[in-house]
Scaffold this active site. Structure first.
Site, PDB file in Angstrom:
ATOM      1  N   MET A  47       0.836  -1.200   0.000  1.00  0.00           N
ATOM      2  CA  MET A  47       0.000   0.000   0.000  1.00  0.00           C
ATOM      3  C   MET A  47       0.872   1.251   0.000  1.00  0.00           C
ATOM      4  O   MET A  47       0.402   2.348   0.319  1.00  0.00           O
ATOM      5  CB  MET A  47      -0.937  -0.012   1.205  1.00  0.00           C
ATOM      6  CG  MET A  47      -1.907  -1.207   1.154  1.00  0.00           C
ATOM      7  SD  MET A  47      -3.413  -0.958   2.091  1.00  0.00           S
ATOM      8  CE  MET A  47      -2.762  -0.731   3.722  1.00  0.00           C
ATOM      9  N   GLY A  48       2.150   1.085  -0.337  1.00  0.00           N
ATOM     10  CA  GLY A  48       3.031   2.251  -0.417  1.00  0.00           C
ATOM     11  C   GLY A  48       3.542   2.683   0.939  1.00  0.00           C
ATOM     12  O   GLY A  48       3.533   1.912   1.897  1.00  0.00           O
ATOM     13  N   LEU A  50       6.621   3.164   1.621  1.00  0.00           N
ATOM     14  CA  LEU A  50       7.564   2.045   1.729  1.00  0.00           C
ATOM     15  C   LEU A  50       8.651   2.300   2.772  1.00  0.00           C
ATOM     16  O   LEU A  50       9.144   3.409   2.923  1.00  0.00           O
ATOM     17  CB  LEU A  50       8.208   1.780   0.360  1.00  0.00           C
ATOM     18  CG  LEU A  50       7.230   1.437  -0.768  1.00  0.00           C
ATOM     19  CD1 LEU A  50       7.994   1.114  -2.048  1.00  0.00           C
ATOM     20  CD2 LEU A  50       6.305   0.275  -0.389  1.00  0.00           C
ATOM     21  N   HIS A  54       9.307  -3.402   3.479  1.00  0.00           N
ATOM     22  CA  HIS A  54       8.875  -3.606   2.093  1.00  0.00           C
ATOM     23  C   HIS A  54      10.081  -3.905   1.195  1.00  0.00           C
ATOM     24  O   HIS A  54      10.021  -4.758   0.318  1.00  0.00           O
ATOM     25  CB  HIS A  54       8.184  -2.345   1.554  1.00  0.00           C
ATOM     26  CG  HIS A  54       6.934  -1.953   2.273  1.00  0.00           C
ATOM     27  ND1 HIS A  54       6.855  -0.835   3.062  1.00  0.00           N
ATOM     28  CD2 HIS A  54       5.699  -2.524   2.316  1.00  0.00           C
ATOM     29  CE1 HIS A  54       5.633  -0.718   3.548  1.00  0.00           C
ATOM     30  NE2 HIS A  54       4.911  -1.726   3.116  1.00  0.00           N
ATOM     31  N   ASP A 168       2.443  -9.341   8.771  1.00  0.00           N
ATOM     32  CA  ASP A 168       0.979  -9.439   8.758  1.00  0.00           C
ATOM     33  C   ASP A 168       0.616 -10.925   8.695  1.00  0.00           C
ATOM     34  O   ASP A 168       0.248 -11.460   7.651  1.00  0.00           O
ATOM     35  CB  ASP A 168       0.415  -8.658   7.578  1.00  0.00           C
ATOM     36  CG  ASP A 168       0.715  -7.175   7.712  1.00  0.00           C
ATOM     37  OD1 ASP A 168      -0.012  -6.490   8.430  1.00  0.00           O
ATOM     38  OD2 ASP A 168       1.728  -6.720   7.142  1.00  0.00           O
ATOM     39  N   GLN A 171      -2.815 -12.167   7.503  1.00  0.00           N
ATOM     40  CA  GLN A 171      -2.924 -11.895   6.059  1.00  0.00           C
ATOM     41  C   GLN A 171      -2.218 -12.987   5.261  1.00  0.00           C
ATOM     42  O   GLN A 171      -2.750 -13.533   4.296  1.00  0.00           O
ATOM     43  CB  GLN A 171      -2.304 -10.530   5.757  1.00  0.00           C
ATOM     44  CG  GLN A 171      -2.027 -10.267   4.293  1.00  0.00           C
ATOM     45  CD  GLN A 171      -1.664  -8.814   4.046  1.00  0.00           C
ATOM     46  OE1 GLN A 171      -2.509  -7.943   4.130  1.00  0.00           O
ATOM     47  NE2 GLN A 171      -0.411  -8.540   3.752  1.00  0.00           N
ATOM     48  N   SER A 203       6.629  -0.476  10.317  1.00  0.00           N
ATOM     49  CA  SER A 203       5.252  -0.357   9.849  1.00  0.00           C
ATOM     50  C   SER A 203       5.042   1.032   9.283  1.00  0.00           C
ATOM     51  O   SER A 203       5.620   2.010   9.801  1.00  0.00           O
ATOM     52  CB  SER A 203       4.276  -0.580  11.018  1.00  0.00           C
ATOM     53  OG  SER A 203       2.996  -0.102  10.681  1.00  0.00           O
ATOM     54  N   SER A 204       4.229   1.113   8.249  1.00  0.00           N
ATOM     55  CA  SER A 204       3.927   2.435   7.686  1.00  0.00           C
ATOM     56  C   SER A 204       3.253   3.324   8.725  1.00  0.00           C
ATOM     57  O   SER A 204       3.284   4.551   8.614  1.00  0.00           O
ATOM     58  CB  SER A 204       3.002   2.290   6.477  1.00  0.00           C
ATOM     59  OG  SER A 204       3.542   1.375   5.566  1.00  0.00           O
ATOM     60  N   ARG A 205       2.634   2.699   9.733  1.00  0.00           N
ATOM     61  CA  ARG A 205       1.911   3.492  10.739  1.00  0.00           C
ATOM     62  C   ARG A 205       2.833   4.023  11.836  1.00  0.00           C
ATOM     63  O   ARG A 205       2.412   4.865  12.628  1.00  0.00           O
ATOM     64  CB  ARG A 205       0.778   2.665  11.346  1.00  0.00           C
ATOM     65  CG  ARG A 205      -0.345   2.392  10.343  1.00  0.00           C
ATOM     66  CD  ARG A 205      -1.542   1.702  10.986  1.00  0.00           C
ATOM     67  NE  ARG A 205      -2.699   1.681  10.094  1.00  0.00           N
ATOM     68  CZ  ARG A 205      -3.046   0.649   9.318  1.00  0.00           C
ATOM     69  NH1 ARG A 205      -2.332  -0.451   9.337  1.00  0.00           N
ATOM     70  NH2 ARG A 205      -4.111   0.723   8.541  1.00  0.00           N
TER      71      ARG A 205
HETATM   72  P1  AMP Z   1       1.469  -2.930   3.483  1.00  0.00           P
HETATM   73  O1  AMP Z   1       2.034  -1.874   2.591  1.00  0.00           O
HETATM   74  O2  AMP Z   1       1.405  -2.560   4.913  1.00  0.00           O
HETATM   75  O3  AMP Z   1       0.185  -3.505   2.945  1.00  0.00           O
HETATM   76  O4  AMP Z   1       2.509  -4.136   3.422  1.00  0.00           O
HETATM   77  C1  AMP Z   1       2.901  -4.683   2.210  1.00  0.00           C
HETATM   78  C2  AMP Z   1       3.705  -5.920   2.464  1.00  0.00           C
HETATM   79  O5  AMP Z   1       4.873  -5.587   3.236  1.00  0.00           O
HETATM   80  C3  AMP Z   1       2.925  -6.990   3.274  1.00  0.00           C
HETATM   81  O6  AMP Z   1       3.212  -8.274   2.747  1.00  0.00           O
HETATM   82  C4  AMP Z   1       3.486  -6.802   4.644  1.00  0.00           C
HETATM   83  O7  AMP Z   1       3.416  -7.966   5.447  1.00  0.00           O
HETATM   84  C5  AMP Z   1       4.934  -6.455   4.344  1.00  0.00           C
HETATM   85  N1  AMP Z   1       5.552  -5.784   5.477  1.00  0.00           N
HETATM   86  C6  AMP Z   1       5.114  -4.683   6.135  1.00  0.00           C
HETATM   87  N2  AMP Z   1       5.923  -4.407   7.171  1.00  0.00           N
HETATM   88  C7  AMP Z   1       6.888  -5.348   7.176  1.00  0.00           C
HETATM   89  C8  AMP Z   1       8.027  -5.625   8.008  1.00  0.00           C
HETATM   90  N3  AMP Z   1       8.315  -4.848   9.063  1.00  0.00           N
HETATM   91  N4  AMP Z   1       8.798  -6.693   7.712  1.00  0.00           N
HETATM   92  C9  AMP Z   1       8.501  -7.494   6.651  1.00  0.00           C
HETATM   93  N5  AMP Z   1       7.450  -7.286   5.824  1.00  0.00           N
HETATM   94  C10 AMP Z   1       6.663  -6.232   6.095  1.00  0.00           C
END
Ligand code: AMP
Length: 307
Positions: A47-48, A50, A54, A168, A171, A203-205
């Site tokens: 979802m960007g 990054l 990611h 996740d 997911q 995390s993006s958050r």
């Molecule tokens: P998102 O942009 O949050 O939807 O995440 C996109 C992908 O990146 C998903 O497969 C997430 O599980 C992965 N992801 C997000 N944060 C991490 C992290 N800290 N380590 C590994 N993968 C991640």
């Protein structure tokens, strides 16, 4: 002839330039051409906004296939009415810059009308009961929305492999089950969670955390460490120690800490022994964070007849 051979056997070492494609037809045209030349395709759905988590997925994708596609799409279907869809960070320019040089051939960045031209009320993929627990209990409909967009991305890009993060966990479990249940023709690759030096899962958050909240957010990783240490003593001990880690943290609300069988995503009982998965979710200030860790659970010995 050397040129023709190079086209037929694309080398992964050469770093292709990254192009951004906004339409489904455009992405299909690029990938059809590359597949005709014998290239394999890896898809990394995001979802960007990054970060290095990611980028770890992207690097793994690059090892696995000739062509890497990163999709960037903030999927409205997986956000509830009270969730942070509008607030979700959108940083496309910086994202493309971060991907340049990593060997990503295509960034697929469609808008909502491109992905849902008939509006949001169409056909959906159902996650079933496993999508209603844990994150799904807190976010009704979230996993149906997630699986729907992932199924669309798989259909659009037809990847040989899709790369997801263990961060996740629910997911990744549900995507794996969808691939199996619907006989989708691709492989799922899972990359371990990337963390900050102090243990906070990227995390993006995290960008929403202020300084105090950033410190408080460490409690999630600490609770997983505590559960990990206590796991040898059995299920209830690991749960008790994991929850106890949240004891005196102001501004942190534990949503759930559970331990599940990774094969079923159902909670384990006292008789369970072997590898299990601890899932934790908590609100730190206004920001909801999740994390997880594998643990090795020791079997409880049944009481001896003498006791
Ligand atoms: P998102 O942009 O949050 O939807 O995440 C996109 C992908 O990146 C998903 O497969 C997430 O599980 C992965 N992801 C997000 N944060 C991490 C992290 N800290 N380590 C590994 N993968 C991640």
């Amino acid at each position: 002839m050397a040129g023709a051979a190079a086209t037929k056997n694309p080398t992964r070492d050469a770093v292709p330039s990254t192009r951004t494609v906004n339409t489904i037809a455009g992405l299909r045209a690029v990938l059809d051409e590359r597949r005709r030349a014998g290239a394999s395709v890896a898809l990394v759905p995001t979802m960007g906004a990054l970060h290095d988590g990611h980028l770890a997925l992207v690097r793994r994708a690059r090892e696995l296939a000739d062509v890497v596609v990163v999709s960037i799409f903030v999927n409205p279907l997986q956000f509830g009415p009270t969730e942070d869809l509008d607030r979700y960070p959108r940083t496309l320019e910086a994202d493309v810059a971060a991907l340049t040089g990593l060997g990503v051939e295509v960034v697929f960045a469609p808008d909502v009308a491109e992905m849902y031209p008939n509006g949001p009320a169409g056909t959906r993929v159902g996650a079933g009961p496993a999508g209603e627990r844990y994150e799904g209990a807190h976010r009704p409909g979230h996993f149906d929305g997630m699986l729907t967009v992932v199924a669309k991305l798989f259909s659009i890009a037809q990847p040989d492999v899709a790369v997801f993060g263990q961060k996740d966990a629910q997911q990744v479990f549900l995507v794996g089950r969808m691939i199996a249940d619907l006989d989708l023709r691709l492989r799922l690759e899972v990359v371990p969670t990337v963390r900050e030096a102090d243990g906070l899962a990227l995390s993006s958050r995290n960008r929403f955390l202020d300084d105090d909240e950033r410190v408080a957010a460490l409690v999630l990783a600490e609770s997983l460490d505590a559960a990990h240490t206590a796991a040898a003593d059995g299920t209830s001990e690991l749960l008790a120690e994991g929850v106890a880690a949240f004891g005196d943290h102001d501004g942190v609300d534990l949503d759930y800490l559970v331990v599940v069988d990774p094969a079923t995503f159902l909670p384990i009982d006292e008789a369970f022994a072997g590898q299990a998965l601890v899932l934790v979710a908590a609100r730190v200030g206004a920001t909801r964070l999740i994390d997880n860790a594998f643990v090795e659970v020791g079997a409880k010995q049944p009481p001896s007849p003498a006791e």
